[in-house]
Design a protein around this motif. Structure first.
Motif, PDB file in Angstrom:
ATOM      1  N   LEU A 139     -41.977 -27.729  35.270  1.00 40.45           N
ATOM      2  CA  LEU A 139     -42.576 -26.612  34.265  1.00 40.45           C
ATOM      3  C   LEU A 139     -41.337 -25.616  33.993  1.00 40.45           C
ATOM      4  N   PHE A 140     -41.108 -25.270  35.388  1.00 41.68           N
ATOM      5  CA  PHE A 140     -39.858 -23.788  35.708  1.00 41.68           C
ATOM      6  C   PHE A 140     -38.149 -25.126  36.288  1.00 41.68           C
ATOM      7  N   TYR A 141     -38.771 -25.872  36.185  1.00 43.53           N
ATOM      8  CA  TYR A 141     -37.229 -26.897  36.248  1.00 43.53           C
ATOM      9  C   TYR A 141     -36.950 -26.674  35.158  1.00 43.53           C
ATOM     10  N   LEU A 142     -37.797 -27.086  34.079  1.00 43.91           N
ATOM     11  CA  LEU A 142     -37.304 -27.611  32.905  1.00 43.91           C
ATOM     12  C   LEU A 142     -37.299 -26.469  31.578  1.00 43.91           C
ATOM     13  N   HIS A 143     -37.991 -25.061  32.010  1.00 46.90           N
ATOM     14  CA  HIS A 143     -37.987 -23.883  31.031  1.00 46.90           C
ATOM     15  C   HIS A 143     -37.674 -22.796  31.792  1.00 46.90           C
ATOM     16  N   GLY A 144     -37.273 -22.605  33.351  1.00 50.31           N
ATOM     17  CA  GLY A 144     -36.834 -21.121  34.059  1.00 50.31           C
ATOM     18  C   GLY A 144     -37.766 -20.477  33.897  1.00 50.31           C
ATOM     19  N   LEU A 145     -37.567 -19.547  34.257  1.00 52.26           N
ATOM     20  CA  LEU A 145     -38.625 -18.584  34.242  1.00 52.26           C
ATOM     21  C   LEU A 145     -39.320 -17.850  33.224  1.00 52.26           C
ATOM     22  N   VAL A 146     -40.385 -18.224  32.515  1.00 55.39           N
ATOM     23  CA  VAL A 146     -40.552 -17.571  31.421  1.00 55.39           C
ATOM     24  C   VAL A 146     -42.049 -16.781  31.731  1.00 55.39           C
ATOM     25  N   SER A 147     -42.544 -16.403  30.382  1.00 51.58           N
ATOM     26  CA  SER A 147     -44.153 -15.636  30.494  1.00 51.58           C
ATOM     27  C   SER A 147     -44.928 -16.325  32.288  1.00 51.58           C
ATOM     28  N   ILE A 148     -45.362 -15.129  32.968  1.00 57.09           N
ATOM     29  CA  ILE A 148     -46.431 -15.553  33.877  1.00 57.09           C
ATOM     30  C   ILE A 148     -47.396 -16.590  33.472  1.00 57.09           C
ATOM     31  N   HIS A 149     -48.063 -16.323  32.064  1.00 57.27           N
ATOM     32  CA  HIS A 149     -49.251 -17.011  31.150  1.00 57.27           C
ATOM     33  C   HIS A 149     -49.122 -18.268  31.253  1.00 57.27           C
ATOM     34  N   ILE A 150     -48.043 -18.793  30.730  1.00 54.60           N
ATOM     35  CA  ILE A 150     -47.886 -20.195  31.086  1.00 54.60           C
ATOM     36  C   ILE A 150     -48.024 -20.356  32.301  1.00 54.60           C
ATOM     37  N   TYR A 151     -47.414 -20.072  33.254  1.00 53.52           N
ATOM     38  CA  TYR A 151     -47.462 -20.999  34.263  1.00 53.52           C
ATOM     39  C   TYR A 151     -49.258 -20.896  34.320  1.00 53.52           C
ATOM     40  N   ILE A 152     -49.808 -19.462  34.575  1.00 50.68           N
ATOM     41  CA  ILE A 152     -50.966 -19.514  34.677  1.00 50.68           C
ATOM     42  C   ILE A 152     -51.583 -20.573  34.104  1.00 50.68           C
ATOM     43  N   ALA A 153     -52.014 -20.611  32.438  1.00 51.57           N
ATOM     44  CA  ALA A 153     -52.345 -21.313  31.896  1.00 51.57           C
ATOM     45  C   ALA A 153     -52.218 -23.398  31.646  1.00 51.57           C
ATOM     46  N   ALA A 154     -51.166 -22.518  32.729  1.00 51.16           N
ATOM     47  CA  ALA A 154     -50.445 -24.881  33.282  1.00 51.16           C
ATOM     48  C   ALA A 154     -51.481 -24.582  34.721  1.00 51.16           C
ATOM     49  N   ALA A 155     -51.244 -23.857  35.182  1.00 51.83           N
ATOM     50  CA  ALA A 155     -52.561 -24.622  36.336  1.00 51.83           C
ATOM     51  C   ALA A 155     -53.401 -24.222  36.776  1.00 51.83           C
TER      52      ALA A 155
END
Length: 99
Positions: A42-58
């Motif tokens: 996700l980070f490789y494809l979209h870079g640093l976006v909202s932390i909420h995206i990473y929390i939801a994905a995890a």
């Protein structure tokens, strides 16, 4: 009268549940690895976006994989302990082996 389940014996139940929780510990480690891989992609494809995206994905990846592991582990526990073999199936009595 249905035959008693092997899980009614405390020793068999302890062995089966110990195996189940051992499987769940291994699956938790594998799931954490999958979460790290998913977040890396996700980070490789979209870079640093909202932390909420990473929390939801995890959370989504972790919940989905652990729920799948828990349910499949219960299937293996039921089958491996002989619990599935002790059911009283009324349908199987209606069908003769010659048919």
């Amino acid at each position: 009268m249905p035959t008693p389940s092997p899980l009614e014996d405390p020793l068999n139940a302890h062995i089966a549940w110990t195996r189940y929780w051992q499987l769940m510990r291994w699956m938790a480690l594998i799931t954490i690895g999958c979460v790290v891989v998913a977040l890396s992609i996700l980070f490789y494809l979209h870079g640093l976006v909202s932390i909420h995206i990473y929390i939801a994905a995890a959370g989504g990846v972790f919940f989905a994989l652990m729920l799948t592991s828990a349910l499949m582990g219960l299937v293996f526990l039921s089958s491996g302990s002989g619990h599935d073999d002790c059911i009283d199936d009324p349908v199987s009595r209606d069908i003769s082996p010659d048919e």
